[in-house]
Design a protein around this motif. Structure first.
Motif, PDB file in Angstrom:
ATOM      1  N   PRO A 226      -1.965   2.040   4.591  1.00 37.34           N
ATOM      2  CA  PRO A 226      -2.540   2.840   3.498  1.00 37.34           C
ATOM      3  C   PRO A 226      -3.973   2.411   3.177  1.00 37.34           C
ATOM      4  CG  PRO A 226      -1.105   1.169   2.580  1.00 37.34           C
ATOM      5  CD  PRO A 226      -1.001   1.040   4.083  1.00 37.34           C
TER       6      PRO A 226
ATOM      7  N   GLN B  24      -2.950   7.620   3.078  1.00 42.40           N
ATOM      8  CA  GLN B  24      -1.951   7.637   2.012  1.00 42.40           C
ATOM      9  C   GLN B  24      -1.291   9.005   1.895  1.00 42.40           C
ATOM     10  OE1 GLN B  24      -4.392   6.207  -1.230  1.00 42.40           O
ATOM     11  NE2 GLN B  24      -4.843   4.343  -0.060  1.00 42.40           N
TER      12      GLN B  24
ATOM     13  N   PRO C 202      -8.873  -3.339  -1.009  1.00 43.90           N
ATOM     14  CA  PRO C 202      -7.548  -2.765  -1.269  1.00 43.90           C
ATOM     15  C   PRO C 202      -7.579  -1.570  -2.228  1.00 43.90           C
ATOM     16  CG  PRO C 202      -7.864  -4.680  -2.647  1.00 43.90           C
ATOM     17  CD  PRO C 202      -9.103  -4.572  -1.790  1.00 43.90           C
ATOM     18  N   THR C 203      -6.581  -0.731  -2.073  1.00 44.53           N
ATOM     19  CA  THR C 203      -6.323   0.335  -3.038  1.00 44.53           C
ATOM     20  C   THR C 203      -5.171  -0.105  -3.933  1.00 44.53           C
ATOM     21  OG1 THR C 203      -6.976   2.031  -1.432  1.00 44.53           O
ATOM     22  CG2 THR C 203      -5.707   2.773  -3.338  1.00 44.53           C
ATOM     23  N   ALA C 204      -5.294   0.093  -5.220  1.00 48.02           N
ATOM     24  CA  ALA C 204      -4.250  -0.308  -6.161  1.00 48.02           C
ATOM     25  C   ALA C 204      -2.948   0.428  -5.837  1.00 48.02           C
ATOM     26  CB  ALA C 204      -4.678  -0.013  -7.587  1.00 48.02           C
ATOM     27  N   GLU C 205      -1.831  -0.272  -5.945  1.00 50.62           N
ATOM     28  CA  GLU C 205      -0.524   0.314  -5.629  1.00 50.62           C
ATOM     29  C   GLU C 205      -0.237   1.602  -6.394  1.00 50.62           C
ATOM     30  OE1 GLU C 205       1.709  -0.268  -3.346  1.00 50.62           O
ATOM     31  OE2 GLU C 205       0.525  -1.881  -2.467  1.00 50.62           O
ATOM     32  N   PRO C 206      -0.552   1.682  -7.711  1.00 53.71           N
ATOM     33  CA  PRO C 206      -0.295   2.948  -8.408  1.00 53.71           C
ATOM     34  C   PRO C 206      -1.099   4.114  -7.822  1.00 53.71           C
ATOM     35  CG  PRO C 206      -0.602   1.176  -9.991  1.00 53.71           C
ATOM     36  CD  PRO C 206      -0.981   0.623  -8.651  1.00 53.71           C
TER      37      PRO C 206
ATOM     38  N   ILE D   2      -2.013   4.356  -4.611  1.00 55.48           N
ATOM     39  CA  ILE D   2      -1.349   4.699  -3.348  1.00 55.48           C
ATOM     40  C   ILE D   2      -0.148   5.594  -3.607  1.00 55.48           C
ATOM     41  CG2 ILE D   2      -0.034   3.771  -1.396  1.00 55.48           C
ATOM     42  CD1 ILE D   2      -1.814   1.288  -1.511  1.00 55.48           C
ATOM     43  N   GLU D   3       0.662   5.223  -4.583  1.00 55.00           N
ATOM     44  CA  GLU D   3       1.850   6.020  -4.901  1.00 55.00           C
ATOM     45  C   GLU D   3       1.469   7.408  -5.400  1.00 55.00           C
ATOM     46  OE1 GLU D   3       5.332   7.619  -5.142  1.00 55.00           O
ATOM     47  OE2 GLU D   3       4.963   5.683  -4.158  1.00 55.00           O
ATOM     48  N   LYS D   4       0.414   7.484  -6.187  1.00 55.62           N
ATOM     49  CA  LYS D   4      -0.066   8.776  -6.693  1.00 55.62           C
ATOM     50  C   LYS D   4      -0.472   9.686  -5.531  1.00 55.62           C
ATOM     51  CE  LYS D   4      -4.154  10.479  -9.120  1.00 55.62           C
ATOM     52  NZ  LYS D   4      -5.334  10.050  -9.916  1.00 55.62           N
TER      53      LYS D   4
END
Length: 256
Positions: A127, A133, A214-218, A220-222
């Motif tokens: 991701p 993503q 990095p991309t923040a996990e929230p 990525i989920e979004k």
């Protein structure tokens, strides 16, 4: 169509699928995704017969026309008259998907350098960016079992794909499924684009050193949630017409 005599009973619906599928082959060549005469894109012929269209074996993708596409059954055997051969082994992967997925109007399979490279990495698609993503939300994996000659592999491929629309075939290549040619092609564009971005990013990291931002996990989920919604309407209404306009400018012979 130059070979209309061999397609006397063709419906308008089949004609449309033929034109779209021929366009997809030409676009794959235009994007540099082709592999000589190898790999395939298949499309279901409208109707209850469970017939499919696939490329004539031996033609480059840039040579394929609507009339040269060969109609086959679920076993990859020719249906009706056609002067062209087919590669039944090449339909093994496609038939596995068409057999169990009612939404599989089109199945694309490629052997691109970047797609195969990412499929060969243990970690697969990462991701690393927005495109990846979006693609990862609908991504499956299938382990390599050798050149796809054995129909015994089909149940395992069907299981691994499940209801997903994109797949990385380990040590092999990429695959997408769509209810229309437009949607399968658009999914492949995003998957291939994500793989190319990853190959370039990791190459730059190896050359320059340092870490990956990095991309923040929230986030990525979004983005994955957006990816799960799909691009069906956008692919059919906006992306595909634009690609057809481009193809009509650079090489309209695919309609023949």
């Amino acid at each position: 169509m130059s070979e209309a005599s061999a397609q006397v009973s063709m419906s308008d619906a089949e004609r449309k699928v033929r034109v779209d599928l021929a366009a997809a082959y030409r676009l794959v060549a235009l994007f540099g995704w082709d592999d000589l005469v190898f790999t395939h894109i298949s499309a279901r012929v409208p109707g209850p017969e469970h017939h499919f269209l696939i490329n004539p074996y031996g033609l480059l993708f840039e040579e394929i026309t609507a009339s040269s596409l060969v109609k086959v059954d679920l076993d990859g055997q020719k249906v009706g008259d056609s002067p062209y051969p087919v590669n039944p082994a090449g339909f093994t992967i496609h038939s596995a998907v068409h057999e169990v997925r009612e939404d599989a109007g089109c199945v694309m399979h490629l052997h691109t350098p970047d797609g195969t490279a990412v499929a060969t990495l243990e970690q697969g698609l990462l991701p690393l960016n927005q495109t990846a993503q979006l693609a990862m939300a609908d991504l499956a994996y299938h382990d390599y079992e050798g050149v796809a000659l054995d129909h015994d592999e089909r149940p395992r491929l069907q299981r691994d794909l499940g209801s997903k629309g994109t797949m990385l075939l380990r040590n092999h290549g990429t695959l997408t499924v769509g209810p229309t040619v437009a949607q399968a092609f658009t999914r492949m564009y995003f998957l291939e684009r994500a793989c190319t971005m990853q190959v370039r990013t990791l190459a730059m990291q190896a050359a320059a050193g340092g870490g990956l931002y990095p991309t923040a996990e929230p986030v990525i989920e979004k983005n994955m949630q957006i990816g799960r919604m799909g691009l069906g309407q956008v692919a059919d209404a906006l992306v595909w017409p634009a690609l057809i306009r481009k193809l009509d400018r650079v090489g309209p012979g695919y309609k023949d």
